[in-house]
Design a protein around this motif. Structure first.
Motif, PDB file in Angstrom:
ATOM      1  N   SER A  25       0.910  -1.680   0.510  1.00  0.00           N
ATOM      2  CA  SER A  25       0.523   0.023  -0.379  1.00  0.00           C
ATOM      3  C   SER A  25       0.615   1.134  -0.456  1.00  0.00           C
ATOM      4  CB  SER A  25      -1.095   0.034   1.450  1.00  0.00           C
ATOM      5  OG  SER A  25      -2.501  -1.082   1.317  1.00  0.00           O
ATOM      6  N   GLN A  26       1.949   1.461   0.749  1.00  0.00           N
ATOM      7  CA  GLN A  26       2.730   2.180   0.156  1.00  0.00           C
ATOM      8  C   GLN A  26       3.493   2.258  -1.333  1.00  0.00           C
ATOM      9  OE1 GLN A  26       3.161   4.193   2.996  1.00  0.00           O
ATOM     10  NE2 GLN A  26       1.792   3.006   3.595  1.00  0.00           N
ATOM     11  N   PHE A  27       2.899   1.623  -1.658  1.00  0.00           N
ATOM     12  CA  PHE A  27       3.834   1.990  -3.577  1.00  0.00           C
ATOM     13  C   PHE A  27       2.997   3.296  -3.921  1.00  0.00           C
ATOM     14  CE2 PHE A  27       4.460  -3.073  -4.047  1.00  0.00           C
ATOM     15  CZ  PHE A  27       5.842  -2.534  -2.913  1.00  0.00           C
ATOM     16  N   PHE A  28       1.203   3.431  -3.275  1.00  0.00           N
ATOM     17  CA  PHE A  28       1.173   4.557  -3.579  1.00  0.00           C
ATOM     18  C   PHE A  28       0.637   5.468  -2.995  1.00  0.00           C
ATOM     19  CE2 PHE A  28      -2.174   0.971  -2.583  1.00  0.00           C
ATOM     20  CZ  PHE A  28      -2.929   1.552  -1.504  1.00  0.00           C
ATOM     21  N   MET A  29       0.799   4.813  -1.658  1.00  0.00           N
ATOM     22  CA  MET A  29       0.403   6.107  -0.452  1.00  0.00           C
ATOM     23  C   MET A  29       1.797   7.091  -0.531  1.00  0.00           C
ATOM     24  SD  MET A  29      -1.134   4.639   2.463  1.00  0.00           S
ATOM     25  CE  MET A  29      -0.883   6.325   4.062  1.00  0.00           C
ATOM     26  N   ILE A  30       3.126   6.717  -1.188  1.00  0.00           N
ATOM     27  CA  ILE A  30       3.746   7.560  -0.935  1.00  0.00           C
ATOM     28  C   ILE A  30       3.547   8.771  -2.270  1.00  0.00           C
ATOM     29  CG2 ILE A  30       6.543   7.465  -1.512  1.00  0.00           C
ATOM     30  CD1 ILE A  30       7.098   5.360   0.268  1.00  0.00           C
ATOM     31  N   PRO A  31       3.475   7.878  -3.132  1.00  0.00           N
ATOM     32  CA  PRO A  31       3.350   9.351  -4.246  1.00  0.00           C
ATOM     33  C   PRO A  31       2.045   9.896  -3.958  1.00  0.00           C
ATOM     34  CG  PRO A  31       3.336   7.181  -4.984  1.00  0.00           C
ATOM     35  CD  PRO A  31       3.916   7.332  -4.037  1.00  0.00           C
ATOM     36  N   MET A  32       1.591   8.996  -3.596  1.00  0.00           N
ATOM     37  CA  MET A  32       0.196   9.901  -3.796  1.00  0.00           C
ATOM     38  C   MET A  32       0.090  11.327  -2.898  1.00  0.00           C
ATOM     39  SD  MET A  32      -3.591   8.225  -1.758  1.00  0.00           S
ATOM     40  CE  MET A  32      -4.157   7.632  -3.336  1.00  0.00           C
ATOM     41  N   ASN A  33       0.860  10.840  -1.641  1.00  0.00           N
ATOM     42  CA  ASN A  33       1.110  12.128  -0.137  1.00  0.00           C
ATOM     43  C   ASN A  33       1.865  13.226  -0.897  1.00  0.00           C
ATOM     44  OD1 ASN A  33      -0.164  11.548   2.298  1.00  0.00           O
ATOM     45  ND2 ASN A  33      -0.051   9.254   1.448  1.00  0.00           N
ATOM     46  N   LEU A  34       3.021  12.400  -1.941  1.00  0.00           N
ATOM     47  CA  LEU A  34       4.151  13.527  -2.306  1.00  0.00           C
ATOM     48  C   LEU A  34       4.132  14.047  -3.025  1.00  0.00           C
ATOM     49  CD1 LEU A  34       7.052  11.534   0.232  1.00  0.00           C
ATOM     50  CD2 LEU A  34       5.869  13.088   0.526  1.00  0.00           C
ATOM     51  N   LEU A  35       3.504  13.720  -4.455  1.00  0.00           N
ATOM     52  CA  LEU A  35       3.068  14.271  -5.698  1.00  0.00           C
ATOM     53  C   LEU A  35       2.170  14.806  -6.085  1.00  0.00           C
ATOM     54  CD1 LEU A  35       5.373  11.108  -7.960  1.00  0.00           C
ATOM     55  CD2 LEU A  35       6.281  13.751  -6.760  1.00  0.00           C
ATOM     56  N   GLY A  36       2.200  15.042  -6.954  1.00  0.00           N
ATOM     57  CA  GLY A  36       0.366  15.779  -7.825  1.00  0.00           C
ATOM     58  C   GLY A  36       1.290  16.000  -9.100  1.00  0.00           C
ATOM     59  N   THR A  37       0.158  16.696 -10.153  1.00  0.00           N
ATOM     60  CA  THR A  37       0.063  17.563 -11.313  1.00  0.00           C
ATOM     61  C   THR A  37       1.504  18.080 -11.811  1.00  0.00           C
ATOM     62  OG1 THR A  37      -2.049  17.633 -11.441  1.00  0.00           O
ATOM     63  CG2 THR A  37      -1.049  18.410 -12.681  1.00  0.00           C
ATOM     64  N   GLY A  38       2.138  18.054 -12.342  1.00  0.00           N
ATOM     65  CA  GLY A  38       3.484  18.960 -12.734  1.00  0.00           C
ATOM     66  C   GLY A  38       5.003  17.809 -12.035  1.00  0.00           C
ATOM     67  N   LYS A  39       4.425  16.990 -10.612  1.00  0.00           N
ATOM     68  CA  LYS A  39       5.743  16.755 -10.158  1.00  0.00           C
ATOM     69  C   LYS A  39       6.155  15.649 -10.083  1.00  0.00           C
ATOM     70  CE  LYS A  39       5.120  19.479  -6.043  1.00  0.00           C
ATOM     71  NZ  LYS A  39       3.971  19.029  -4.583  1.00  0.00           N
ATOM     72  N   LYS A  40       7.597  15.798  -9.958  1.00  0.00           N
ATOM     73  CA  LYS A  40       7.941  14.630 -10.710  1.00  0.00           C
ATOM     74  C   LYS A  40       9.669  13.729  -9.552  1.00  0.00           C
ATOM     75  CE  LYS A  40      10.861  14.472 -14.553  1.00  0.00           C
ATOM     76  NZ  LYS A  40      11.526  15.041 -15.373  1.00  0.00           N
ATOM     77  N   ALA A  41       9.277  12.322  -9.515  1.00  0.00           N
ATOM     78  CA  ALA A  41      10.675  11.451  -8.276  1.00  0.00           C
ATOM     79  C   ALA A  41      11.081  10.393  -9.511  1.00  0.00           C
ATOM     80  CB  ALA A  41       9.236  11.073  -7.381  1.00  0.00           C
ATOM     81  N   THR A  42      11.974  10.414  -8.746  1.00  0.00           N
ATOM     82  CA  THR A  42      13.162   8.949  -8.855  1.00  0.00           C
ATOM     83  C   THR A  42      13.208   8.139  -8.618  1.00  0.00           C
ATOM     84  OG1 THR A  42      14.357  11.220  -9.803  1.00  0.00           O
ATOM     85  CG2 THR A  42      16.087   8.828  -9.523  1.00  0.00           C
ATOM     86  N   TYR A  43      12.828   6.797  -9.761  1.00  0.00           N
ATOM     87  CA  TYR A  43      12.898   5.558  -8.683  1.00  0.00           C
ATOM     88  C   TYR A  43      13.822   4.766  -9.535  1.00  0.00           C
ATOM     89  CZ  TYR A  43       8.552   6.165  -6.739  1.00  0.00           C
ATOM     90  OH  TYR A  43       7.481   5.993  -5.789  1.00  0.00           O
ATOM     91  N   LEU A  44      14.586   3.427  -8.417  1.00  0.00           N
ATOM     92  CA  LEU A  44      15.957   2.412  -9.090  1.00  0.00           C
ATOM     93  C   LEU A  44      15.220   1.023  -9.062  1.00  0.00           C
ATOM     94  CD1 LEU A  44      19.246   3.901  -6.705  1.00  0.00           C
ATOM     95  CD2 LEU A  44      18.126   4.469  -9.158  1.00  0.00           C
ATOM     96  N   ASN A  45      15.116   1.060  -9.903  1.00  0.00           N
ATOM     97  CA  ASN A  45      14.906  -0.237 -10.370  1.00  0.00           C
ATOM     98  C   ASN A  45      15.600  -2.026 -10.232  1.00  0.00           C
ATOM     99  OD1 ASN A  45      12.590  -2.699 -11.189  1.00  0.00           O
ATOM    100  ND2 ASN A  45      12.709  -2.229 -13.501  1.00  0.00           N
TER     101      ASN A  45
END
Length: 361
Positions: free
Chosen positions: A79-99
């Motif tokens: 559930s944190q997979f979506f809670m983190i971006p839901m809380n910290l991102l939004g329209t026009g915001k970006k994040a970097t992920y390591l796969n």
């Protein structure tokens, strides 16, 4: 009671016997209250003390700074997979992920629903057999945070040291939290499902820096807003009571063992024994590159799939359980979290040597 086997499962994983024995009493009659732990109100003074003591012990063992909240949430680490971006991102915001594996890949998929996600590194083409070095990726200047999985249970890789960046670090530590000393102040959010290294399944621990609690967009659902749970000390709704209790008991046990630093030394020694066995044999082959090897999960292969199936079956007959590798890569896997005893590793090594001698072409 039948003799306990050695449980190499990746999760839910083995727990300290002392914790299981105490829980078996408290489930029926918690501290002589005449009521079982799993039937008492989460608003009772007895359970409120359990939750407070669990948080206090976690803060002590991990040296969590005062400007971080500790949350006990439901919904699993997934559930944190979506809670983190839901809380910290939004329209026009970006994040970097390591796969670096299955769980990172799942998190990336969810994050793309909420913002612009830059996958700066992936080892998927190498079957996730390594984690990146610091020069293997760059972080976009516009990113809100850098997300990574500290230990990958399926592929047996682990970050030996953490990325260094001015961006907020977000780490999924579900499978190696409390296994080694870390500096919590370097992170914006650390989260972990309990069922691998902290306790029974059912609770996810989220450690979040205070200032991030105010970043959620206005349309974030109440139950999925970190601030909701921080403001109510994880008691906004009925929490996973037994799982929180279980974490608390494991933390008490961990302190009795000498704390995180002592556990780290033990984990290094346990993993070293098993890796030495693999490396000294031409019969077994590890999956992860040496510089990326996990102390928690050790996947390995035999000369053929048929031999692997035979190995797993015969190991189970002598009380070495849970050694089947994940379906995505097959083979075998030994998960040796904090509570897994050294003697279990030694018995596995002895079995590996006997099996190789008896089944060489």
């Amino acid at each position: 009671m039948a003799d306990r086997v050695y449980n190499f499962s990746a999760g839910p994983a083995t727990l300290p016997v002392d914790v299981l024995e105490q829980a078996s009493k408290d489930i029926v009659n918690f501290k002589e209250t005449g009521i079982g732990l799993i039937e008492m109100s989460h608003r009772s003074k007895e359970f409120m003390a359990v939750a407070a003591d669990t948080e206090s012990m976690l803060r002590e063992l991990m040296e969590i700074p005062d400007n971080y909240k500790v949350l006990f949430l439901q919904g699993g680490a997934s559930s944190q997979f979506f809670m983190i971006p839901m809380n910290l991102l939004g329209t026009g915001k970006k994040a970097t992920y390591l796969n670096t594996g299955t769980w990172a890949k799942k998190a990336i998929k969810e994050a793309k629903l909420f913002g612009d996600i830059d996958v700066a590194y992936s080892s998927e083409e190498q079957t996730f057999n390594r984690v990146p070095l610091k020069d293997d990726y760059t972080i976009d200047a516009d990113s809100e945070y850098l997300y990574f999985v500290s230990n990958n249970t399926i592929y047996g890789t682990q970050f030996p040291s953490f990325p260094e960046t001015e961006k907020d670090l977000i780490a999924d530590m579900s499978s190696d939290i409390l296994s080694r000393k870390i500096d919590v102040s370097k992170f914006g959010i650390i989260f972990a499902g309990a069922q691998k290294n902290m306790g029974p399944a059912g609770v996810t621990v989220v450690i979040i820096r205070d200032d991030l609690l105010d970043k959620a967009p206005a349309n974030t659902p109440t139950m999925l807003n970190y601030k909701t749970h921080a403001d109510k000390d994880s008691m906004f709704n009925t929490p996973p009571c037994f799982a929180i209790y279980g974490v608390g008991e494991v933390l008490k046990w961990l302190k009795q063992q000498g704390g995180v630093e002592a556990m780290e030394a033990r984990n290094i020694a346990k993993a070293g024994l098993l890796y030495d066995c693999i490396d000294s044999s031409d019969y077994y082959r590890g999956h992860a590159e040496v510089t990326s090897r996990s102390l928690m999960n050790i996947p390995f292969n035999l000369p053929s799939a048929d031999l692997e199936a035979k190995f797993i079956a015969e190991a189970a007959e002598v009380g070495l359980m849970g050694l089947k590798g994940h379906r995505s890569i097959g083979g075998c896997r030994a998960s040796i979290y904090n509570a897994f005893p050294t003697e279990g590793v030694e018995k596995l090594i002895a079995f590996m040597k006997e099996f190789a001698a008896a089944n060489k072409a």
